[in-house]
Design an enzyme around this catalytic site. Structure first.
Site, short mmCIF file in Angstrom:
data_model
loop_
_atom_site.label_atom_id
_atom_site.label_comp_id
_atom_site.label_asym_id
_atom_site.label_seq_id
_atom_site.Cartn_x
_atom_site.Cartn_y
_atom_site.Cartn_z
N ARG A 229 43.13 30.69 49.51
CA ARG A 229 43.87 29.49 49.14
C ARG A 229 44.97 29.87 48.16
O ARG A 229 44.77 30.73 47.28
CB ARG A 229 42.95 28.47 48.45
CG ARG A 229 41.99 27.73 49.38
CD ARG A 229 42.71 26.78 50.34
NE ARG A 229 41.78 26.03 51.19
CZ ARG A 229 41.41 26.38 52.42
NH1 ARG A 229 41.86 27.51 52.94
NH2 ARG A 229 40.60 25.62 53.13
N HIS A 277 49.19 29.96 57.50
CA HIS A 277 47.78 29.53 57.35
C HIS A 277 47.05 29.48 58.70
O HIS A 277 46.70 28.39 59.20
CB HIS A 277 47.71 28.15 56.65
CG HIS A 277 46.33 27.86 56.11
ND1 HIS A 277 46.11 27.09 54.99
CD2 HIS A 277 45.10 28.25 56.53
CE1 HIS A 277 44.81 27.02 54.76
NE2 HIS A 277 44.17 27.72 55.68
N1 LIG Z 1 43.44 31.30 55.86
C1 LIG Z 1 42.58 30.79 56.69
O1 LIG Z 1 42.89 30.62 57.87
C2 LIG Z 1 41.21 30.43 56.25
C3 LIG Z 1 40.23 30.13 57.20
C4 LIG Z 1 38.94 29.86 56.77
C5 LIG Z 1 38.62 29.90 55.42
N2 LIG Z 1 39.59 30.20 54.51
C6 LIG Z 1 39.25 30.27 53.08
O2 LIG Z 1 38.34 31.34 52.88
C7 LIG Z 1 37.43 30.96 51.86
C8 LIG Z 1 36.21 31.83 51.88
O3 LIG Z 1 35.41 31.52 53.03
P1 LIG Z 1 33.87 31.89 53.13
O4 LIG Z 1 33.33 31.22 54.31
O5 LIG Z 1 33.69 33.37 53.01
O6 LIG Z 1 33.33 31.21 51.78
P2 LIG Z 1 31.81 31.09 51.25
O7 LIG Z 1 30.86 31.47 52.32
O8 LIG Z 1 31.70 29.76 50.61
O9 LIG Z 1 31.74 32.23 50.13
C9 LIG Z 1 32.47 32.18 48.97
C10 LIG Z 1 32.36 33.51 48.24
O10 LIG Z 1 33.14 33.41 47.03
C11 LIG Z 1 32.30 33.68 45.91
N3 LIG Z 1 32.70 32.86 44.75
C12 LIG Z 1 32.80 31.51 44.69
N4 LIG Z 1 33.17 31.13 43.46
C13 LIG Z 1 33.28 32.27 42.73
C14 LIG Z 1 33.61 32.54 41.38
N5 LIG Z 1 33.90 31.55 40.51
N6 LIG Z 1 33.62 33.82 40.96
C15 LIG Z 1 33.30 34.83 41.82
N7 LIG Z 1 32.97 34.64 43.12
C16 LIG Z 1 32.96 33.37 43.55
C17 LIG Z 1 30.90 33.33 46.36
O11 LIG Z 1 29.99 33.96 45.51
P3 LIG Z 1 28.40 33.91 45.81
O12 LIG Z 1 28.22 34.90 46.94
O13 LIG Z 1 27.78 34.37 44.57
O14 LIG Z 1 28.09 32.49 46.19
C18 LIG Z 1 30.92 33.83 47.80
O15 LIG Z 1 30.72 35.23 47.84
C19 LIG Z 1 37.19 29.48 52.18
O16 LIG Z 1 36.69 28.77 51.05
C20 LIG Z 1 38.57 29.01 52.58
O17 LIG Z 1 39.28 28.53 51.45
C21 LIG Z 1 40.87 30.46 54.89
#
Ligand SMILES: NC(=O)c1ccc[n+]([C@@H]2O[C@H](COP(=O)([O-])OP(=O)(O)OC[C@H]3O[C@@H](n4cnc5c(N)ncnc54)[C@H](OP(=O)(O)O)[C@@H]3O)[C@@H](O)[C@H]2O)c1
Length: 314
Positions: A229, A277
């Site tokens: 993001r 995006h």
């Molecule tokens: N560009 C695109 O097309 C696209 C598509 C899909 C998603 N995205 C973005 O990608 C992001 C990640 O997706 P995901 O499915 O991998 O997310 P997720 O499964 O919710 O995992 C989030 C990760 O971030 C870590 N995290 C959260 N808050 C944190 C903090 N304050 N400090 C350190 N680590 C933190 C979490 O730690 P823990 O492991 O300890 O919980 C986890 O490892 C989404 O939230 C979305 O914004 C972008």
């Protein structure tokens, strides 16, 4: 079963209703799937599948039991003031979506590790600008965020032979990836990396996590890849540091304002690749299985899997 399952309402300006309807009904033939513009009996709606629905969308859905976010990032949804309290929210968790994201991350990492931006610029000048390639293990890649998408991306990066660091809130274990957790380790991780990949959710804790000071902690000339993001980064500071060369290059799929305004400096920086995006998207055929399983769970009075923690923000 139709009566027990009830109706699902669909609202998204980005996704094709007919494709999703077919994919869901292939899993649950008795589920009624209606478009938000055609709801006749809002009281029958049990499930809402949404991506950025209009304000007040949930008001008439008094029998709602499950909200399905049509994507992985739930920041726009959990920030809304009109969310019905207590209704579980789930997100798309689909290995195909993770694979698509890992593919984009791998492309971006290889692009920087193999100095492709340097060759692209040299080509425009008609220059044979030889730069000797480095072995993969001479490049350190830090993946910040090791969730459903981040963990697979980190795994794929290390499979290419890069020295790979991972960072998350709680300590994770991924084969071949040196994992760190917590704010106290962030500066160290940033300082070790030649390529920093952002895969964190947008939450109050991650807002402008990479501010000017943290961007300065990155190695001189390191590359930044943001597929998470725009709000994670101080964009103005990033532009300054891309101009000065402190950040050597960037591959950016997300921005503080989207679409990226026509006059934004990022469009014309020679060391920046802008994509609109699309690093990964929800894929109906493969996601429908997981969504259907959750609908059945909720219809049986069970908690859905992969429930979003609205307080935590992801
Ligand atoms: N560009 C695109 O097309 C696209 C598509 C899909 C998603 N995205 C973005 O990608 C992001 C990640 O997706 P995901 O499915 O991998 O997310 P997720 O499964 O919710 O995992 C989030 C990760 O971030 C870590 N995290 C959260 N808050 C944190 C903090 N304050 N400090 C350190 N680590 C933190 C979490 O730690 P823990 O492991 O300890 O919980 C986890 O490892 C989404 O939230 C979305 O914004 C972008």
């Amino acid at each position: 079963m139709a009566e027990r399952l009830g109706t699902l309402v669909f609202s998204s300006d980005f996704d094709d209703f007919a494709t999703w309807k077919n994919a869901l009904q292939a899993q649950l033939p008795d589920l009624q799937v209606v478009h938000a513009s055609a709801i006749e009996r809002p009281e029958d709606v049990r499930y809402a599948m949404v991506w950025k629905p209009p304000a007040g969308f949930f008001e008439r859905l008094l029998g709602l039991q499950l909200i399905i976010n049509l994507g992985a990032g739930v920041d726009a949804l959990v920030a809304r003031s009109d969310l019905p309290p207590g209704i579980p929210i789930t997100r798309i968790t689909d290995p195909q979506m993770s694979r698509m994201m890992a593919g984009y991350v791998l492309f971006a990492v290889l692009r920087h590790a193999r100095d492709i931006p340097h060759f692209e610029q040299a080509q425009r000048r008609g220059e044979w600008a030889y730069r000797h390639p480095r072995a993969p293990d001479e490049t350190t890649v830090a993946v910040l965020g090791l969730g459903q998408l981040g963990a697979m991306a980190a795994h794929e990066v290390q499979r290419q032979g890069f020295r790979t660091l991972g960072w998350s809130r709680t300590l994770r274990q991924i084969d071949g990836v040196q994992c760190f957790s917590g704010m106290e380790t962030l500066d160290d991780v940033l300082g070790q990396a030649d390529i920093v990949v952002l895969m964190l959710p947008a939450t109050p804790h991650t807002h402008q996590l990479l501010d000017r000071n943290r961007l300065m902690r990155m190695r001189q000339g390191a590359a930044l890849v943001n597929v998470a993001r725009g709000s994670l980064v101080d964009q103005a500071a990033m532009v300054d540091l891309l101009r000065s060369g402190h950040i050597g290059a960037a591959t950016l799929d997300v921005f503080t304002q989207e679409p990226l305004p026509r006059d934004d400096a990022l469009w014309s920086l020679p060391n920046v690749l802008v994509t609109p995006h699309l690093a990964s998207v929800a894929i109906p055929a493969s996601s429908a299985q997981q969504i259907a399983a959750n609908i059945v769970r909720v219809a049986q009075g069970l908690d859905p899997d992969n429930r979003v923690d609205a307080e935590r923000g992801y």
